[in-house]
Design a protein around this motif. Structure first.
Motif, PDB file in Angstrom:
ATOM      1  N   VAL A 204       0.760  -1.158  -0.121  1.00  0.00           N
ATOM      2  CA  VAL A 204      -0.079   0.015   0.156  1.00  0.00           C
ATOM      3  C   VAL A 204       0.880   1.365   0.038  1.00  0.00           C
ATOM      4  CG1 VAL A 204      -1.755   1.168   1.196  1.00  0.00           C
ATOM      5  CG2 VAL A 204      -1.868  -1.191   1.196  1.00  0.00           C
ATOM      6  N   PHE A 205       1.968   1.395   0.687  1.00  0.00           N
ATOM      7  CA  PHE A 205       2.879   2.351   0.922  1.00  0.00           C
ATOM      8  C   PHE A 205       3.522   2.630  -0.343  1.00  0.00           C
ATOM      9  CE2 PHE A 205       6.814   4.601   2.057  1.00  0.00           C
ATOM     10  CZ  PHE A 205       6.269   5.823   2.685  1.00  0.00           C
ATOM     11  N   ALA A 206       4.028   1.663  -1.122  1.00  0.00           N
ATOM     12  CA  ALA A 206       4.667   1.531  -2.281  1.00  0.00           C
ATOM     13  C   ALA A 206       4.011   2.143  -3.313  1.00  0.00           C
ATOM     14  CB  ALA A 206       5.533   0.263  -2.641  1.00  0.00           C
ATOM     15  N   ILE A 207       2.654   1.812  -3.240  1.00  0.00           N
ATOM     16  CA  ILE A 207       1.659   2.330  -4.463  1.00  0.00           C
ATOM     17  C   ILE A 207       1.462   3.794  -4.321  1.00  0.00           C
ATOM     18  CG2 ILE A 207      -0.719   2.256  -5.160  1.00  0.00           C
ATOM     19  CD1 ILE A 207      -0.691  -0.691  -4.691  1.00  0.00           C
ATOM     20  N   ILE A 208       1.265   4.244  -2.907  1.00  0.00           N
ATOM     21  CA  ILE A 208       0.925   5.563  -2.643  1.00  0.00           C
ATOM     22  C   ILE A 208       2.053   6.419  -2.922  1.00  0.00           C
ATOM     23  CG2 ILE A 208       0.588   7.440  -0.795  1.00  0.00           C
ATOM     24  CD1 ILE A 208      -1.330   5.260   0.464  1.00  0.00           C
ATOM     25  N   PHE A 209       3.294   6.028  -2.624  1.00  0.00           N
ATOM     26  CA  PHE A 209       4.705   6.738  -2.889  1.00  0.00           C
ATOM     27  C   PHE A 209       4.923   6.581  -4.266  1.00  0.00           C
ATOM     28  CE2 PHE A 209       9.275   6.999  -3.702  1.00  0.00           C
ATOM     29  CZ  PHE A 209       9.668   7.897  -2.700  1.00  0.00           C
ATOM     30  N   LEU A 210       4.595   5.599  -5.213  1.00  0.00           N
ATOM     31  CA  LEU A 210       4.766   5.821  -6.579  1.00  0.00           C
ATOM     32  C   LEU A 210       3.806   6.831  -7.376  1.00  0.00           C
ATOM     33  CD1 LEU A 210       5.613   2.149  -7.426  1.00  0.00           C
ATOM     34  CD2 LEU A 210       7.210   4.197  -7.418  1.00  0.00           C
ATOM     35  N   MET A 211       2.281   6.758  -6.910  1.00  0.00           N
ATOM     36  CA  MET A 211       1.567   7.526  -7.381  1.00  0.00           C
ATOM     37  C   MET A 211       1.934   9.122  -7.047  1.00  0.00           C
ATOM     38  SD  MET A 211      -1.972   5.691  -6.643  1.00  0.00           S
ATOM     39  CE  MET A 211      -2.875   7.055  -6.980  1.00  0.00           C
ATOM     40  N   ALA A 212       2.213   9.479  -5.798  1.00  0.00           N
ATOM     41  CA  ALA A 212       2.436  10.687  -5.379  1.00  0.00           C
ATOM     42  C   ALA A 212       3.779  11.398  -6.156  1.00  0.00           C
ATOM     43  CB  ALA A 212       2.759  10.804  -3.828  1.00  0.00           C
ATOM     44  N   PHE A 213       4.912  10.603  -6.298  1.00  0.00           N
ATOM     45  CA  PHE A 213       6.128  11.190  -6.688  1.00  0.00           C
ATOM     46  C   PHE A 213       6.068  11.038  -8.173  1.00  0.00           C
ATOM     47  CE2 PHE A 213       7.010  10.874  -2.241  1.00  0.00           C
ATOM     48  CZ  PHE A 213       8.043  11.922  -2.020  1.00  0.00           C
ATOM     49  N   THR A 214       5.430  10.431  -8.889  1.00  0.00           N
ATOM     50  CA  THR A 214       5.328  10.222 -10.249  1.00  0.00           C
ATOM     51  C   THR A 214       4.418  10.845 -11.106  1.00  0.00           C
ATOM     52  OG1 THR A 214       4.335   8.164 -10.211  1.00  0.00           O
ATOM     53  CG2 THR A 214       6.562   8.000 -10.351  1.00  0.00           C
ATOM     54  N   SER A 215       2.987  11.094 -10.381  1.00  0.00           N
ATOM     55  CA  SER A 215       2.008  11.546 -11.185  1.00  0.00           C
ATOM     56  C   SER A 215       2.009  12.999 -11.418  1.00  0.00           C
ATOM     57  CB  SER A 215       0.783  11.287 -10.217  1.00  0.00           C
ATOM     58  OG  SER A 215       0.751  11.922  -8.875  1.00  0.00           O
ATOM     59  N   VAL A 216       2.314  14.092 -10.419  1.00  0.00           N
ATOM     60  CA  VAL A 216       2.459  15.402 -10.775  1.00  0.00           C
ATOM     61  C   VAL A 216       4.006  15.852 -10.659  1.00  0.00           C
ATOM     62  CG1 VAL A 216       0.138  15.865  -9.765  1.00  0.00           C
ATOM     63  CG2 VAL A 216       2.349  15.817  -8.024  1.00  0.00           C
ATOM     64  N   GLY A 217       4.911  15.033 -10.493  1.00  0.00           N
ATOM     65  CA  GLY A 217       6.302  15.294 -10.764  1.00  0.00           C
ATOM     66  C   GLY A 217       7.000  15.863  -9.363  1.00  0.00           C
ATOM     67  N   TYR A 218       8.355  15.836  -9.387  1.00  0.00           N
ATOM     68  CA  TYR A 218       8.874  16.299  -8.160  1.00  0.00           C
ATOM     69  C   TYR A 218      10.205  16.812  -8.563  1.00  0.00           C
ATOM     70  CZ  TYR A 218      10.533  16.040  -3.162  1.00  0.00           C
ATOM     71  OH  TYR A 218      10.911  16.266  -2.081  1.00  0.00           O
ATOM     72  N   ALA A 219      10.543  17.861  -7.973  1.00  0.00           N
ATOM     73  CA  ALA A 219      11.604  18.657  -7.853  1.00  0.00           C
ATOM     74  C   ALA A 219      12.033  18.853  -9.515  1.00  0.00           C
ATOM     75  CB  ALA A 219      12.887  17.641  -7.497  1.00  0.00           C
TER      76      ALA A 219
ATOM     77  N   ILE B  27      10.834  17.553 -12.031  1.00  0.00           N
ATOM     78  CA  ILE B  27      10.796  16.379 -13.050  1.00  0.00           C
ATOM     79  C   ILE B  27       9.089  16.332 -13.323  1.00  0.00           C
ATOM     80  CG2 ILE B  27      11.002  13.918 -13.578  1.00  0.00           C
ATOM     81  CD1 ILE B  27      13.320  13.950 -11.574  1.00  0.00           C
ATOM     82  N   PRO B  28       8.765  16.487 -14.575  1.00  0.00           N
ATOM     83  CA  PRO B  28       7.374  16.325 -14.833  1.00  0.00           C
ATOM     84  C   PRO B  28       6.870  14.975 -14.466  1.00  0.00           C
ATOM     85  CG  PRO B  28       8.628  16.396 -16.923  1.00  0.00           C
ATOM     86  CD  PRO B  28       9.615  16.469 -15.661  1.00  0.00           C
ATOM     87  N   GLY B  29       5.537  14.832 -14.259  1.00  0.00           N
ATOM     88  CA  GLY B  29       4.840  13.752 -13.918  1.00  0.00           C
ATOM     89  C   GLY B  29       3.713  13.273 -15.210  1.00  0.00           C
ATOM     90  N   TRP B  30       3.098  12.177 -15.124  1.00  0.00           N
ATOM     91  CA  TRP B  30       2.390  11.633 -16.321  1.00  0.00           C
ATOM     92  C   TRP B  30       0.946  12.196 -16.116  1.00  0.00           C
ATOM     93  CZ3 TRP B  30      -1.759   9.135 -13.809  1.00  0.00           C
ATOM     94  CH2 TRP B  30      -1.541   8.593 -12.598  1.00  0.00           C
ATOM     95  N   TRP B  31       0.610  12.998 -15.031  1.00  0.00           N
ATOM     96  CA  TRP B  31      -0.651  13.533 -14.803  1.00  0.00           C
ATOM     97  C   TRP B  31      -0.917  14.823 -15.371  1.00  0.00           C
ATOM     98  CZ3 TRP B  31      -5.214  11.700 -14.398  1.00  0.00           C
ATOM     99  CH2 TRP B  31      -6.439  12.465 -14.136  1.00  0.00           C
TER     100      TRP B  31
END
Length: 383
Positions: free
Chosen positions: A56-71, A73-77
């Motif tokens: 569950v935590f891995a899914i939330i972590f991947l969704m949070a840091f890949t969907s809207v981007g971080y630092a 880096i653009p995301g897929w949303w």
């Protein structure tokens, strides 16, 4: 009187094992030839709750840091937490379970048209960042202070524990409010105001970590006070081991269960603390967002637009529960004193004894009698 023979010791150990099995206690038997890391991994993977929490935590972590981007880096949303778009479906969530659909705004939109999914993912990023920073800082300081105070005692313990008492009595919310006021004074040009204005989440995590270690320090001090008197520590001292080696190689591995449980609880409490601070307006500030700030901003829409409140709250609950389950599994994996209790087996073995079956207590007693008798006989023979 001579010592019991090796055969008598084996019989006594087997009787003790049968007694534990009859009570439903299953000792953790590891395969020979495995390293410590392999044993820990085997125990952790056998903990179903920890595996569920990790997934569950891995899914939330991947969704949070890949969907809207971080630092940067653009995301897929396609939306960000600040982007405004026309209201679709009157702002209600477009996702549905039947028929299965994701839609344009799966979590809905707020009153001005911002995508709630993007804001929730951004808030999860901030909450996870604060949680990790607080866990690392509080864990390192708490272990260091508790270990030094419990192992060396004397004036070292007195100074460190009085410092801990001072920090305990200062309200965290009051300190956070003062920090927020200093961070808001950007015109003064201080290094703290400059750092906090550009790294608000990191500054909040560091600050909360510097005041969240006191509980762990007290627990680690108690563990070290107990373990420093054990025989294996005395043996290490006699063999010439240094204090650092005794602390890190002998005592700390035996206190890792308490350490892991307290650190994971601190990390879970960090999310709730950040939520409370953002709710009171002294945590994460707009235009940035966090899960606590989303709940604070949308509390008035609980009756008219409940999805604005439920989705951030759901992610707070999921993150806290998954971290607690992971910590429970790590505690069981690292603690060498853990034993598994099987209530079903305890109920099954609690049935009346079959004809001719000897109770475990009687077996242990007869074993002790045989050992004592053997010792007396050998003693008479020696006389």
């Amino acid at each position: 009187m001579s010592q019991p023979s090796q055969q008598d010791e084996i019989v006594a150990e087997q009787a003790n094992l049968k007694g534990q099995q009859a009570a439903g206690i299953e000792p953790v038997i590891e395969a020979k030839g495995l390293s410590q890391g392999q044993i820990v991994r085997k125990r952790f993977l056998g903990h179903s709750g920890a595996i569920v929490g990790l997934v569950v935590f891995a899914i939330i972590f991947l969704m949070a840091f890949t969907s809207v981007g971080y630092a940067g880096i653009p995301g897929w949303w396609k939306y960000t937490h600040e982007a405004v778009s026309p209201l679709a479906n009157d702002g209600a969530p477009t996702a549905s379970l039947w028929p299965l659909a994701w839609g344009e705004h799966p979590f809905g939109q707020d009153r001005i048209g911002r995508d709630l999914f993007a804001m929730t993912m951004r808030g999860a990023q901030q909450s996870i960042t604060i949680m990790v920073v607080i866990g690392l800082i509080a864990g390192l300081i708490g272990v260091a202070v508790g270990a030094l105070a419990g192992y060396f005692r004397g004036w070292t313990e007195a100074i460190l524990m009085r410092l801990t008492d001072i920090i305990i009595i200062i309200p965290a919310l009051l300190l956070a409010a003062v920090m927020a006021q200093f961070a808001g004074r950007r015109d003064e040009g201080s290094w703290f105001a400059s750092f906090a204005s550009t790294n608000g989440v990191l500054a909040l995590g560091i600050f909360l970590g510097l005041i969240s270690w006191v509980g762990l320090a007290r627990l680690m001090r108690g563990e070290f006070l107990t373990l420093r008197e054990r025989e294996f520590v005395d043996a290490a001292r006699i063999s010439g081991a240094s204090n650092a080696r005794i602390i890190f190689k002998h005592i700390l591995p035996n206190a890792v269960g308490v350490l892991i449980v307290n650190v994971t609880l601190t990390m879970s409490a960090a999310i709730l603390t950040e939520t409370a601070l953002s709710y009171l307006g002294v945590g994460v500030k707009s235009p940035d967002t966090s899960l606590g700030l989303l709940i604070s901003q949308n509390q008035e829409a609980f009756t008219t637009r409940p999805w604005l409140f439920w989705f951030p709250g759901l992610f707070i609950v999921l993150i806290c529960l998954s971290i607690n389950f992971i910590g429970d599994g790590l505690r069981d994996a690292f603690d060498p004193r853990q034993k598994k209790f099987n209530p079903k087996k305890a109920r099954d073995t609690g049935s009346p004894l079959a004809p001719g079956q000897t109770p475990v207590a009687a077996q242990e007693g007869s074993t002790g009698d045989r050992a004592a008798g053997g010792g007396a006989a050998s003693g008479d023979k020696g006389a």
